[in-house]
Each structure stands twice: as structure tokens, then as C-alpha cells.
Design a protein around this motif. Structure first.
Motif, PDB file in Angstrom:
ATOM      1  N   PHE A 152      -6.727  15.443   3.479  1.00 17.60           N
ATOM      2  CA  PHE A 152      -6.053  14.320   4.128  1.00 17.60           C
ATOM      3  C   PHE A 152      -6.863  13.034   3.948  1.00 17.60           C
ATOM      4  CE2 PHE A 152      -4.817  11.900   7.945  1.00 17.60           C
ATOM      5  CZ  PHE A 152      -3.452  11.856   7.741  1.00 17.60           C
ATOM      6  N   LEU A 153      -8.162  13.098   4.175  1.00 24.28           N
ATOM      7  CA  LEU A 153      -9.021  11.925   4.024  1.00 24.28           C
ATOM      8  C   LEU A 153      -9.112  11.468   2.571  1.00 24.28           C
ATOM      9  CD1 LEU A 153     -11.890  12.750   6.537  1.00 24.28           C
ATOM     10  CD2 LEU A 153     -10.065  11.073   6.791  1.00 24.28           C
ATOM     11  N   LEU A 154      -9.174  12.413   1.647  1.00 23.14           N
ATOM     12  CA  LEU A 154      -9.202  12.068   0.225  1.00 23.14           C
ATOM     13  C   LEU A 154      -7.923  11.334  -0.181  1.00 23.14           C
ATOM     14  CD1 LEU A 154     -10.680  12.276  -2.509  1.00 23.14           C
ATOM     15  CD2 LEU A 154      -9.442  14.422  -2.863  1.00 23.14           C
ATOM     16  N   GLY A 155      -6.785  11.792   0.303  1.00 21.28           N
ATOM     17  CA  GLY A 155      -5.516  11.121   0.024  1.00 21.28           C
ATOM     18  C   GLY A 155      -5.485   9.716   0.592  1.00 21.28           C
TER      19      GLY A 155
ATOM     20  N   SER B 296      -5.256   6.311  -1.685  1.00 21.68           N
ATOM     21  CA  SER B 296      -4.157   5.361  -1.490  1.00 21.68           C
ATOM     22  C   SER B 296      -4.690   3.957  -1.233  1.00 21.68           C
ATOM     23  CB  SER B 296      -3.240   5.810  -0.365  1.00 21.68           C
ATOM     24  OG  SER B 296      -3.923   5.794   0.877  1.00 21.68           O
ATOM     25  N   VAL B 297      -5.789   3.836  -0.498  1.00 19.94           N
ATOM     26  CA  VAL B 297      -6.395   2.523  -0.270  1.00 19.94           C
ATOM     27  C   VAL B 297      -6.921   1.952  -1.580  1.00 19.94           C
ATOM     28  CG1 VAL B 297      -8.337   1.336   0.838  1.00 19.94           C
ATOM     29  CG2 VAL B 297      -6.926   2.903   2.167  1.00 19.94           C
ATOM     30  N   VAL B 298      -7.569   2.777  -2.387  1.00 22.40           N
ATOM     31  CA  VAL B 298      -8.096   2.315  -3.676  1.00 22.40           C
ATOM     32  C   VAL B 298      -6.956   1.871  -4.588  1.00 22.40           C
ATOM     33  CG1 VAL B 298      -9.248   3.110  -5.792  1.00 22.40           C
ATOM     34  CG2 VAL B 298     -10.233   3.626  -3.560  1.00 22.40           C
ATOM     35  N   MET B 299      -5.834   2.560  -4.544  1.00 23.70           N
ATOM     36  CA  MET B 299      -4.702   2.184  -5.387  1.00 23.70           C
ATOM     37  C   MET B 299      -4.024   0.905  -4.897  1.00 23.70           C
ATOM     38  SD  MET B 299      -3.117   5.935  -6.204  1.00 23.70           S
ATOM     39  CE  MET B 299      -1.674   5.287  -6.990  1.00 23.70           C
ATOM     40  N   MET B 300      -4.189   0.557  -3.623  1.00 26.10           N
ATOM     41  CA  MET B 300      -3.590  -0.665  -3.079  1.00 26.10           C
ATOM     42  C   MET B 300      -4.425  -1.906  -3.378  1.00 26.10           C
ATOM     43  SD  MET B 300      -1.964   0.290   0.654  1.00 26.10           S
ATOM     44  CE  MET B 300      -3.321  -0.520   1.404  1.00 26.10           C
ATOM     45  N   ILE B 301      -5.684  -1.751  -3.698  1.00 32.13           N
ATOM     46  CA  ILE B 301      -6.584  -2.897  -3.875  1.00 32.13           C
ATOM     47  C   ILE B 301      -6.091  -3.873  -4.946  1.00 32.13           C
ATOM     48  CG2 ILE B 301      -8.899  -3.553  -4.661  1.00 32.13           C
ATOM     49  CD1 ILE B 301      -9.980  -1.223  -3.009  1.00 32.13           C
TER      50      ILE B 301
END
Length: 110
Positions: free
Chosen positions: A49-52, A56-61
Motif C-alpha cells: 500500500f505504501l509503495l503504491g 503515485s506521488v512520484v508519477m504526479m510530480i
């Protein structure tokens, strides 16, 4: 608001799952032929869950940075247009009649 509500529901479901499966243990083998490690199921689910979340945060940057740059550009454009409006107000004669100004008569839009 809906996004926050969905996030709370998902977090609640994950929390209930973790509490109900705190004694369950799974075996994870990282490489074929390697030794298997025994870890609690709740740690595996929580880690996934934390990895996901992190991915997702890294992909939003990139989109976040693009939007921030676009906002900065638009603010500068608004500032320059506001200055231009101020200069045009100073240059144009102030008339209280309803006749269009000389700038509006000469504009190609009309």
C-alpha cells in the motif's frame, strides 16, 4: 470531497484487514532458488500500500511542476496585461458618453 471520502473508506478497509490478519504469516522468496523469508501478512499489505502511494506521488510530480510553471507564466501575463490596461486608461480620453473610443473604432475585431 468525494476523493477524500473514498480515501478514508480505503484506509478504513486496509486498517480492518490489517487488524484481522495480524497473526497470518506468508513466505516470500525474492529470487528463484533463494531462501524464503517469513513475514507477517499485514506488513506485506502495508508495504505494498505504501509503495503504491509513493509511486503515485512520484508519477504526479511532472504534471505538478508543469502546472506550477504554467501558473507562474499566466500570473506574469496577467500582470503585464494589467499594466497595459493602466497605460491605455491614461492615454485614452475619459468620456462619459456611450460612444466607443478611438481605439475600439480602429480595432480589426469590429
Amino acid at each position: 470531497m468525494i476523493r477524500a471520502l473514498i480515501s478514508l473508506v480505503v484506509l478504513f478497509i486496509v486498517f480492518v484487514f490489517l487488524v484481522n490478519n495480524k497473526d497470518a504469516v506468508i513466505s516470500i522468496q525474492y529470487f528463484p532458488g533463494g531462501s524464503a523469508k517469513m513475514i507477517p501478512l499485514y506488513l506485506f499489505v502495508l508495504g505494498t500500500f505504501l509503495l503504491g502511494f509513493v509511486l503515485s506521488v512520484v508519477m504526479m510530480i511532472p504534471s505538478w511542476l508543469r502546472l506550477k510553471l504554467e501558473t507562474r507564466r499566466q500570473r506574469k501575463e496577467i500582470e503585464s496585461l494589467s499594466e497595459e490596461i493602466g497605460h491605455l486608461r491614461i492615454l485614452s480620453p475619459s468620456t462619459s458618453s456611450s460612444t466607443p473610443s478611438a481605439l475600439e473604432k480602429d480595432s480589426p475585431e469590429h
